[in-house]
Structures are given as structure tokens and as C-alpha cells.
Enzyme design. Structure first.
Site, PDB file in Angstrom:
ATOM      1  N   ARG A 160       0.950  -1.068   0.110  1.00 40.59           N
ATOM      2  CA  ARG A 160       0.072   0.061  -0.069  1.00 40.59           C
ATOM      3  C   ARG A 160       1.013   1.065  -0.100  1.00 40.59           C
ATOM      4  O   ARG A 160       0.494   2.331   0.694  1.00 40.59           O
ATOM      5  CB  ARG A 160      -0.857  -0.034   1.281  1.00 40.59           C
ATOM      6  CG  ARG A 160      -2.137  -1.259   1.183  1.00 40.59           C
ATOM      7  CD  ARG A 160      -2.868  -0.896   0.107  1.00 40.59           C
ATOM      8  NE  ARG A 160      -3.689  -2.116   0.150  1.00 40.59           N
ATOM      9  CZ  ARG A 160      -3.335  -3.427  -0.487  1.00 40.59           C
ATOM     10  NH1 ARG A 160      -2.415  -3.517  -1.106  1.00 40.59           N
ATOM     11  NH2 ARG A 160      -4.233  -4.644  -0.618  1.00 40.59           N
ATOM     12  N   SER A 239     -11.404  -0.213   3.125  1.00 39.02           N
ATOM     13  CA  SER A 239     -10.709  -0.176   4.197  1.00 39.02           C
ATOM     14  C   SER A 239      -9.931   1.012   4.683  1.00 39.02           C
ATOM     15  O   SER A 239      -9.310   1.465   4.142  1.00 39.02           O
ATOM     16  CB  SER A 239      -9.686  -1.518   3.778  1.00 39.02           C
ATOM     17  OG  SER A 239      -9.988  -2.625   3.317  1.00 39.02           O
ATOM     18  N   GLU A 343      -5.621   4.225   5.946  1.00 36.47           N
ATOM     19  CA  GLU A 343      -5.209   4.209   4.724  1.00 36.47           C
ATOM     20  C   GLU A 343      -5.708   5.337   3.915  1.00 36.47           C
ATOM     21  O   GLU A 343      -4.813   5.633   2.884  1.00 36.47           O
ATOM     22  CB  GLU A 343      -5.746   2.695   3.964  1.00 36.47           C
ATOM     23  CG  GLU A 343      -5.374   2.177   2.488  1.00 36.47           C
ATOM     24  CD  GLU A 343      -5.977   0.988   2.348  1.00 36.47           C
ATOM     25  OE1 GLU A 343      -5.949   0.925   1.056  1.00 36.47           O
ATOM     26  OE2 GLU A 343      -5.932   0.202   3.043  1.00 36.47           O
TER      27      GLU A 343
END
Length: 351
Positions: A160, A239, A343
């Protein structure tokens, strides 16, 4: 190129949250994108680049500067080579590659947002990440004042993360190029255990591309991870927290906290994450810390379908959302000594 002043940004995000921008520019060509970026840089005006808005948390006061919405279009397929303009809708592009019989990104079906955002976050799901198929990223380098092409190894991809995320003020992604696979209508080898179970196959097996895509879409929909304006569980950024990656020492301390809190026989999820590192599940941590599906009493709550998604139930403010996020972070840390990291990108606010 469309220019609006005091323009609402909430409708451009999947959270439907955030105040207005001083100015909003919608660019439909690479040249318009570059012109808008250069103009802001020369004037010293703060710049916010918006794609699909699926990874943004914008403060209630909005953005004092120029918001640039990238609405470029372009889908070019040459054999197994794919080039996408940054503004292409990602899930639509994935569907077209499946229709063309090409494998490599089918398990990322249903992910909201634009193609240009995928290398920034190194987007991934169900055992696939874009870093495994991206060959090049074409971007405007604001430092050099020119368009550059970065090969895969220059993008510094990790979980990520990427060079583009590490240097958010430097690069504006214009185009992304992929190398896909012609496997005779079959998917890439299935890697993710949940996907394999849903498909009724073993890890490493291949299935029909359309079957893989349909299965992933059903799995995502069951977790509120496919956009639906009528379903408030999808008024989210997907998420909200990344899965923590722990050192050997940190993981040992974490396991001890788990046994102390949940009992000697309980083992937390653990996945190899490189030498001396272990990845665990943020969703598991949140649930075991007491933040179950649907948690919350206000207009911002945890999804009723998935503990990893924070949602706007309608009428929420960004501060409502952040208050919930901070409560979850504090609760997980108190319970297990692990600090969750958000995130989505925050604009004008922070946890």
C-alpha cells in the site's frame, strides 16, 4: 476545462464528506492537467488532485486552494499491453480486460476509484496488487517541470505504498501501463485463501476469468465494498486502516497481549511480510478490541458488513468520522499495543 469557485468537494468523494474548495478545475486531457498543475505551482497555490475520490478524507472546512479533478479518458489495449489514462474508472477498465480474455488484475474487480490512483497506493485485493503488472507510470514531475516515465522498479512499490505516495507533492500521474497475461481465458493463479474457498479450488489453481471476477464482486458486495448509493455501508473509503506489519519483537509482544486478553489458546492472524516481519489483520484487531460490525451511535459508524470500513450513515461530518477513527485506534492500542494507520489520505485534518 471546467473551472468552478467555492465548489463542493463532498460529492466527489465516496464518503460524501468535506467542505468546498476555493476553486475546482476539471481536466479532461493530459495537457489540461499539466496546465492546471503548472498554473498552481507558479502562483504558489495549494493543489489537491482528485481522481475517483475513494481514498480521500477532506476536512469540514474544505480546501483553501485549487482542487484538480482528473477526468481524462483512454483505454488502449495492444495484445497483452494495456495503457490507461489516469481518469479511467478502474473497475470498468478491469471489466474490459476480463472481456478481452486477459489475466492479471481480475481479482481487483469492484475497487472504486480511478486508474491513476492505483500506482500511488499500490492498490491490491484478493491476492493481487497492481505492482505485479504495472510496467510504467507516466507522470508530470512538478519538481523538474516535465513529463517523465517511471519504470516499475523506479516506483518503489511496497505494501500500500509507492514513490508517488512517499512524494505526494512531486508527481501527478497521467497514464499507467500494464503487462497482462493471455492464459486462454483463465485467471492468474488464485493466491488468496478466501477467494480459493469461494471458488472451490486450491491455491495456485486457475479458473475462468469471468468466474474469478464474479466471485470477487460477490465477496466485496458482501462486505459493503462495491459502491451502491442506496447502501450506506458503501459510503466509505473501503478499508480505513492498513494491516499492521510487525517486527519479530513487536509480534511477540502482540501475541502475549492476545493471550492475556483472549486466552492461551488464541492465536492472531499472521502472514509472512518479508524477512523478520509479520503482517496481521486490522479487521481482526478491531473486532477483538470490541468494535464490532455496526459499532457507533452517531452518523459515522463501523460498517454493518465489515469492521474495517468506517461509514457515513447520512448527515455525518468529517469530524464525526475522525472521532470514530480515533476511538478505534485508541481502543486497539489499549487492547493489543498495536497502532493502526489510516489508509485514506487526509486533507486539512489528521487522526
Amino acid at each position: 476545462m471546467q473551472v468552478l469557485h467555492d465548489a463542493p468537494l463532498a460529492p466527489l468523494t465516496t464518503f460524501r464528506l468535506g467542505g468546498p474548495a476555493t476553486r475546482l478545475i476539471t481536466a479532461t486531457t493530459d495537457a489540461e492537467v499539466i496546465d492546471a498543475v503548472r498554473e498552481a505551482d507558479v502562483a504558489g497555490t495549494p493543489l489537491l488532485v482528485i481522481g475517483g475520490g475513494s481514498n480521500l478524507v477532506i476536512g469540514d472546512k474544505g480546501f483553501d486552494g485549487t482542487a484538480l479533478r482528473i477526468a481524462t479518458r483512454g483505454f488502449a489495449l495492444d495484445g497483452t499491453t494495456l495503457e490507461l489514462a489516469a481518469g479511467e474508472v478502474w473497475t470498468d477498465a478491469v471489466a474490459r480486460t476480463v472481456e478481452a480474455g486477459l489475466a492479471g488484475i481480475e481479482c481487483m474487480s469492484g475497487i472504486p476509484g480511478s486508474a491513476g490512483a492505483t500506482p500511488i497506493q499500490n492498490v491490491g485485493a484478493y491476492g493481487q496488487e497492481v505492482s505485479t503488472t504495472i510496467t510504467e507510470v507516466v507522470a508530470y514531475d512538478r519538481t523538474a517541470g516535465e513529463t517523465v516515465t517511471l519504470a516499475n522498479d523506479a516506483c518503489a512499490f511496497s505494501y500500500r505504498h509507492s514513490r508517488f505516495k512517499a512524494e505526494p507533492e512531486r508527481y501527478v500521474v497521467l497514464r499507467v501501463r500494464f503487462a497482462l497475461e493471455d492464459a486462454g481465458g483463465l485467471s492468474a493463479p488464485v493466491k488468496y485463501a478466501e477467494t480459493a474457498r469461494a471458488l472451490g479450488v486450491e491455491a495456485g489453481d486457475r479458473v475462468a476469468l469471468t468466474t474469478a471476477r464474479d466471485t470477487v464482486l460477490k465477496l466485496r458486495a458482501g462486505k459493503g465494498m462495491v459502491l451502491d448509493p442506496e447502501d450506506h455501508d458503501t459510503w466509505s473509503a473501503g478499508s480505513f486502516f492498513t494491516n499492521p506489519i510487525l517486527t519479530e519483537t513487536s509480534f511477540a509482544a502482540f501475541r502475549a497481549r492476545v493471550r492475556e486478553r483472549l486466552g492461551e489458546g488464541v492465536e492472531p492472524p499472521a502472514y509472512p511480510a518479508g524477512e523478520g516481519r509479520t503482517k496481521t489483520s486490522a479487521a481482526w484487531l478491531i473486532d477483538k478490541a470490541g468494535f464490532t460490525k455496526g459499532y457507533g451511535a452517531g452518523p459515522a459508524r463501523i460498517s454493518t458488513k465489515h469492521t474495517l470500513a468506517l461509514t457515513n450513515r447520512g448527515g455525518a461530518t468529517t469530524e464525526d468520522l475522525l472521532a470514530l477513527a480515533r476511538e478505534v485506534v485508541a481502543g486497539v492500542h489499549e487492547a493489543f499495543g498495536v497502532t493502526l494507520v489510516n489508509e485514506p489520505v487526509t486533507v486539512g485534518v489528521s487522526l
